[in-house]
Scaffold this motif. Sequence first.
Motif, mmCIF file in Angstrom:
data_model
loop_
_atom_site.group_PDB
_atom_site.id
_atom_site.type_symbol
_atom_site.label_atom_id
_atom_site.label_comp_id
_atom_site.label_asym_id
_atom_site.label_seq_id
_atom_site.Cartn_x
_atom_site.Cartn_y
_atom_site.Cartn_z
ATOM 1 N N PHE A 102 -9.217 -0.029 8.814
ATOM 2 C CA PHE A 102 -8.654 1.284 9.122
ATOM 3 C C PHE A 102 -8.583 2.128 7.865
ATOM 4 O O PHE A 102 -8.497 1.594 6.764
ATOM 5 C CB PHE A 102 -7.220 1.154 9.664
ATOM 6 N N ARG A 103 -8.541 3.411 8.016
ATOM 7 C CA ARG A 103 -8.342 4.311 6.888
ATOM 8 C C ARG A 103 -6.888 4.393 6.543
ATOM 9 O O ARG A 103 -6.004 4.213 7.278
ATOM 10 C CB ARG A 103 -8.865 5.699 7.229
ATOM 11 N N GLY A 106 -13.455 1.432 9.697
ATOM 12 C CA GLY A 106 -13.764 1.494 11.118
ATOM 13 C C GLY A 106 -14.588 0.319 11.629
ATOM 14 O O GLY A 106 -14.803 0.187 12.830
ATOM 15 N N ARG A 165 -10.638 -6.202 11.461
ATOM 16 C CA ARG A 165 -10.948 -4.781 11.662
ATOM 17 C C ARG A 165 -10.400 -3.999 10.481
ATOM 18 O O ARG A 165 -9.522 -4.470 9.765
ATOM 19 C CB ARG A 165 -10.436 -4.257 13.003
#
Length: 182
Positions: A181-182, A122, A179
């Motif tokens: 992310f999962r 995140g 960035r």
Amino acid sequence: MLAAGLGAVPQVLAQETFVIVPDNPGGGSGVGNAVATSNVNVRRGPGTSYAVVDVLRAGQSVRISNCNGGWCWVNHGGPSGWVSQNFLSRTGGGGGDSNVRRRACFYDDIRFRGRSFCVGVGDSNRDLGSWNNRIASISISGAMTVEVCEDRNFRRCEDFNRDVATLPWWLDGNISSFRTFR
């Protein structure tokens, strides 16, 4: 000559200095998934007298094939080999990595060397400031995706979900935002 199934260390790695950490064998056995609890040597055989073929980084996931006398044969993104069981923490029997800390680390040199910074799932940065155009490799622990972008504000991006010891030529030293992310 190497034993069958061990493979050779690529010439470029054979010339690099490995991080040598103490190996302290413990007991136990079994097959399953694990994570390295600290930086630890991967060796050609089950003992400190065997040559180092790779180094696991803290948080790196592995698959244990078998353990004997405090040493476990592990498979991972690099050369497979033997690791002291004292530096492995089980993450479950057959799959998943729910206990693995999700983290991405960015390095200013290839093969996870040099200065670095780490982030979690995140996290993002639209403008890397002093890190602009300095990233040369990325390590990823746990199940996550890292999007790195050539331009600020997340433009011209590429996604990775596993370690990248050497970035593709068009991204090497050319990342201005990221960035996760999962």
